[in-house]
Design a protein around this motif. Structure first.
Motif, short mmCIF file in Angstrom:
data_model
loop_
_atom_site.label_atom_id
_atom_site.label_comp_id
_atom_site.label_asym_id
_atom_site.label_seq_id
_atom_site.Cartn_x
_atom_site.Cartn_y
_atom_site.Cartn_z
N VAL A 102 0.98 -1.17 0.00
CA VAL A 102 0.03 -0.19 0.08
C VAL A 102 0.90 1.16 -0.19
O VAL A 102 0.70 2.23 -0.88
N ALA A 161 5.69 -0.03 -3.37
CA ALA A 161 5.23 -0.77 -4.47
C ALA A 161 5.00 -2.01 -4.30
O ALA A 161 5.52 -2.79 -3.37
N ASP A 162 4.40 -2.92 -5.35
CA ASP A 162 4.36 -4.32 -5.07
C ASP A 162 5.80 -4.82 -5.01
O ASP A 162 6.78 -4.58 -5.90
N ALA A 199 5.51 4.00 -2.36
CA ALA A 199 4.36 4.30 -3.24
C ALA A 199 4.30 5.65 -3.09
O ALA A 199 3.61 6.13 -2.26
N MET A 251 0.61 7.24 -3.06
CA MET A 251 -0.19 7.12 -1.89
C MET A 251 0.55 7.73 -0.85
O MET A 251 -0.36 8.32 0.07
N ASP A 253 -3.95 -4.52 0.99
CA ASP A 253 -3.85 -5.19 -0.38
C ASP A 253 -4.13 -6.52 -0.27
O ASP A 253 -4.04 -7.38 -1.23
N ALA A 285 -6.50 -2.29 -1.83
CA ALA A 285 -5.21 -1.75 -2.64
C ALA A 285 -5.20 -2.86 -3.73
O ALA A 285 -4.62 -4.06 -3.63
N ASP A 339 -4.26 -1.49 -7.88
CA ASP A 339 -3.32 -0.45 -8.83
C ASP A 339 -3.23 0.64 -7.80
O ASP A 339 -4.12 1.37 -7.52
N GLU A 340 -1.84 1.29 -7.58
CA GLU A 340 -1.77 2.28 -6.84
C GLU A 340 -2.47 3.57 -7.38
O GLU A 340 -3.37 4.35 -6.56
N THR A 342 -6.31 3.19 -6.83
CA THR A 342 -6.55 3.22 -5.31
C THR A 342 -6.23 4.49 -4.75
O THR A 342 -7.31 5.02 -3.90
#
Length: 220
Positions: free
Chosen positions: A23, A26-27, A101, A104, A180, A198, A200-201, A204
């Motif tokens: 969140v 990044a992933d 992120a 976010m 997420d 969550a 895709d950033e 979201t």
């Protein structure tokens, strides 16, 4: 559009609760795959060891609630990954390249500037020797920090959500929670917290902007 912060409307949102990994970062999966390859491991070794290996799952669950520290987890999980994997700062080596992120984080800053109270609600992966929260530069954004290692319980335990809203000093119905992992949302919803999964950033952040009535502007 929600009512402004400070309204007497009982349905107004006054609190924002954010998960950390996936969140406010990044992933991490692409970074973990690249790290595995740099260590001479199959790309999915990190995910498989932490999620599919019974001992790997047990160790990670123990780390989350502070039953073992990160240094001990590093040593024992490195042995599961393979003899070529050094235990020194294992978590830090695997996580250090995961970026924050930024959109976010900008959303969180905008919400705080608009008067929302912010809580970080995170299932910990340890803080010593590698502290992911300090590295991401987001710790100071939050009024409340509920880290599973410190409170000795983890999502999706309903008690950790109750503790979070109590520390925020807000009713559950006044809070929004973003995570997420789908399994972490139902206990929050049961308390009356509005939840957002969550994915895709950008999507979201856009959903939160509409819900909270704020704009997440990135500084150049």
């Amino acid at each position: 559009m929600p009512q402004p912060v400070g309204t007497t409307n009982p349905q107004a949102k006054h609190g924002l609760i954010l998960d950390f990994a996936g969140v406010l970062t990044a992933d991490p999966l692409p970074v973990h795959r690249a790290w595995c390859e740099s260590e001479g491991l199959p790309p999915e070794a990190w995910r498989a060891t932490l999620n599919d290996d019974p001992e790997g799952r047990r160790l990670y669950a123990a780390l989350e609630v502070g039953e073992i520290g990160q240094a001990e987890w590093n040593k024992r999980t490195a042995a599961l990954l393979g003899p070529q994997v050094a235990p020194d700062n294992l978590m830090g080596r695997a996580w250090s390249a995961v970026p924050t992120a930024r959109r976010m984080a900008a959303l969180a800053r905008a919400a705080k500037g608009a008067g929302y109270r912010l809580a970080l609600l995170s299932n910990s992966f340890g803080t010593d020797p590698f502290n992911p929260y300090d590295r991401a530069g987001i710790w100071g954004l939050f009024d409340v920090h509920v880290i599973s290692e410190q409170v000795r319980m983890a999502k999706p335990d309903p008690a950790i959500y109750q503790l979070t809203v109590e520390r925020l000093g807000l009713p559950a119905q006044a809070c929004v929670f973003v995570d997420d992992h789908p399994r972490n949302l139902p206990p929050a919803e049961a308390l009356g917290i509005t939840t957002i999964l969550a994915t895709d950033e950008a999507a979201t952040v856009a959903e939160l902007e509409a819900l909270l009535g704020v704009s997440a502007a990135l500084s150049v």
